[in-house]
Scaffold this motif. Sequence first.
Motif, mmCIF file in Angstrom:
data_model
loop_
_atom_site.group_PDB
_atom_site.id
_atom_site.type_symbol
_atom_site.label_atom_id
_atom_site.label_comp_id
_atom_site.label_asym_id
_atom_site.label_seq_id
_atom_site.Cartn_x
_atom_site.Cartn_y
_atom_site.Cartn_z
ATOM 1 N N VAL A 1 -1.463 -2.753 11.390
ATOM 2 C CA VAL A 1 -1.112 -2.331 13.249
ATOM 3 C C VAL A 1 -1.193 -1.005 13.424
ATOM 4 O O VAL A 1 -1.321 -0.005 14.062
ATOM 5 C CB VAL A 1 -1.278 -3.513 13.550
ATOM 6 C CG1 VAL A 1 -1.444 -2.527 15.457
ATOM 7 C CG2 VAL A 1 -1.705 -4.701 13.685
ATOM 8 N N LYS A 2 0.276 -0.503 12.978
ATOM 9 C CA LYS A 2 1.530 0.127 13.526
ATOM 10 C C LYS A 2 0.840 1.602 12.968
ATOM 11 O O LYS A 2 0.480 2.703 13.355
ATOM 12 C CB LYS A 2 2.890 0.067 13.323
ATOM 13 C CG LYS A 2 3.870 1.064 14.165
ATOM 14 C CD LYS A 2 5.445 0.610 13.226
ATOM 15 C CE LYS A 2 6.800 1.885 14.406
ATOM 16 N NZ LYS A 2 7.586 1.608 13.393
ATOM 17 N N LYS A 3 0.590 1.421 11.547
ATOM 18 C CA LYS A 3 -0.067 2.214 11.000
ATOM 19 C C LYS A 3 -1.394 2.821 11.091
ATOM 20 O O LYS A 3 -1.555 4.803 11.338
ATOM 21 C CB LYS A 3 -0.092 1.896 9.101
ATOM 22 C CG LYS A 3 -0.466 3.579 8.237
ATOM 23 C CD LYS A 3 -0.659 2.757 6.816
ATOM 24 C CE LYS A 3 -0.871 3.932 6.617
ATOM 25 N NZ LYS A 3 -2.391 4.483 6.585
ATOM 26 N N ALA A 4 -2.074 2.240 11.582
ATOM 27 C CA ALA A 4 -3.438 2.883 12.010
ATOM 28 C C ALA A 4 -3.755 3.379 13.647
ATOM 29 O O ALA A 4 -4.201 3.845 13.262
ATOM 30 C CB ALA A 4 -4.360 1.124 12.198
ATOM 31 N N VAL A 5 -2.855 2.166 14.243
ATOM 32 C CA VAL A 5 -3.120 3.167 15.761
ATOM 33 C C VAL A 5 -1.909 5.065 15.600
ATOM 34 O O VAL A 5 -2.242 5.581 15.909
ATOM 35 C CB VAL A 5 -1.582 2.393 16.727
ATOM 36 C CG1 VAL A 5 -1.416 3.340 18.595
ATOM 37 C CG2 VAL A 5 -2.587 1.372 16.300
ATOM 38 N N ASN A 6 -1.132 4.779 14.353
ATOM 39 C CA ASN A 6 -0.626 6.556 14.540
ATOM 40 C C ASN A 6 -1.570 7.016 13.591
ATOM 41 O O ASN A 6 -1.350 8.215 14.196
ATOM 42 C CB ASN A 6 0.552 5.916 13.299
ATOM 43 C CG ASN A 6 2.167 5.808 13.454
ATOM 44 O OD1 ASN A 6 2.287 6.330 14.513
ATOM 45 N ND2 ASN A 6 3.319 5.076 13.023
#
Length: 475
Positions: free
Chosen positions: A99-104
């Motif tokens: 999720v963190k990667k996708a939001v980045n």
Amino acid sequence: MTKAELVFIPTPVIGHIVSTVELAKLIINRNNRLSITVLVMKLPHDSSITNYTKSIGGVSSRMRFVHLSSEDSDSLEQHHHLPPAIFLTLFIENKKSHVKKAVNDITRFPDSPRLAGFVVDMFATSMIDVANEFGVPTYVYLTSGAACLSTLFHLQSIKDDGHNIIASDFKDDKVIVVPGFVNPVPANVLPSVMVDEDLGSKALLTHAKRFRESKGILINTVLELEPHTFRTLKTLSSIPKVYPVGPILDLNGGGGSEQKQADILAWLDGQPPASVVFLCFGSLGSFRVDQLKQIANGLERSGHRFLWSLRGPSAGKFSFPTDYTNLEQVLPEGFLERTSNKGKVIGWAPQVAILSHRATGGFVSHCGWNSILESLWFGVPIAALPMYAEQQLNAYEMVNELRLAVEIKLDYKIETGVVGAGELETGIRYLMEQDGEVRNNAKEMKEISKKAVIDGGSSYICLGQWISDVIQNMP
């Protein structure tokens, strides 16, 4: 005009993601400043969500799906035996880095919309941690009703006060006072998942505790459906603002064969108005053979016309039940022949199309919240036969609090017993033969539900207020 992006994180179960997508559609249609990214997780051995997202195609240029990597899902196979509430909690928490990667990726370009916040499902509260890393607020979307939320907060408060919640304390003939209910609640209709740690109560009440960290809770319900509960929630100073924005329904949903649907609707076309009782038990609902025989006997003895969606056991914990290839092997001998002039047994059911048909006069339901809202949207009264999750509590509310359903057996749990043919016959007869309070209430709620979502209606106003609050709360 500043553009803003919301990140939606639904639980990877088809009923949750469909409801989440319908909410997202409403939001982008109401405010052209907002765009939405839905982060999609896929459970092992389940293709239903992938098929669904493909089937709806390009909903809007301001709404997109990002499918998170499944490369680490196999590492959770060892936990697949766990109860659903525990497994889903672990599964979703394991996706934090994805999720963190996708939001980045969403926010890394200079011309990217400003990140306005996360909207997370009730099982995805671990993602509040990720939202905090990005410095944005989190909102919770609850696909159940307000009474379920009130019960969760009550039990979680008991636990916070230092009292252990022990499953044996919520059995037999005990009743408890739950804020949000007018009447005392029989302990045996409290969902096992809320009171039994072995079935996931610790995980579920931890989610409820984390709801309090959010900036607001969107609920798929109607203010006028659960007014007493909302009056109670307003008195609780320690919880976020709640927004009743329902009913949020997929009224165009399909998923099955067009030919099968045409055959079913053609059969209904040949039945008198309001003469057919429809039996359907949700996307995950199936029974043991001994229970199927009792349902069949109860149906036959009732004498009423029926349309029965009968599904076989699923291949896995979160996969769909399958259609039987030979119904005669699981039904009483001669049942299909004896009832051929007044009944039809099917597999998959186009539930919305059936509930909306003029021939449908009653609905024997597991009381999943989506099914309740669909039934009320079309003014069809319910006979309650709950099976799992929070359905016993939903059924109690519909039967005893709101008088929108009749009882077959409120404390039935699929893993612990069999409902007899006599109880089914009595419930079906009462559902189909009475033309009094319950049927009239269902008709009234049909009109209330439809008024709630149009301009000036209670849910329309609440969704507009939430959108305004989101923009105001943007970092």
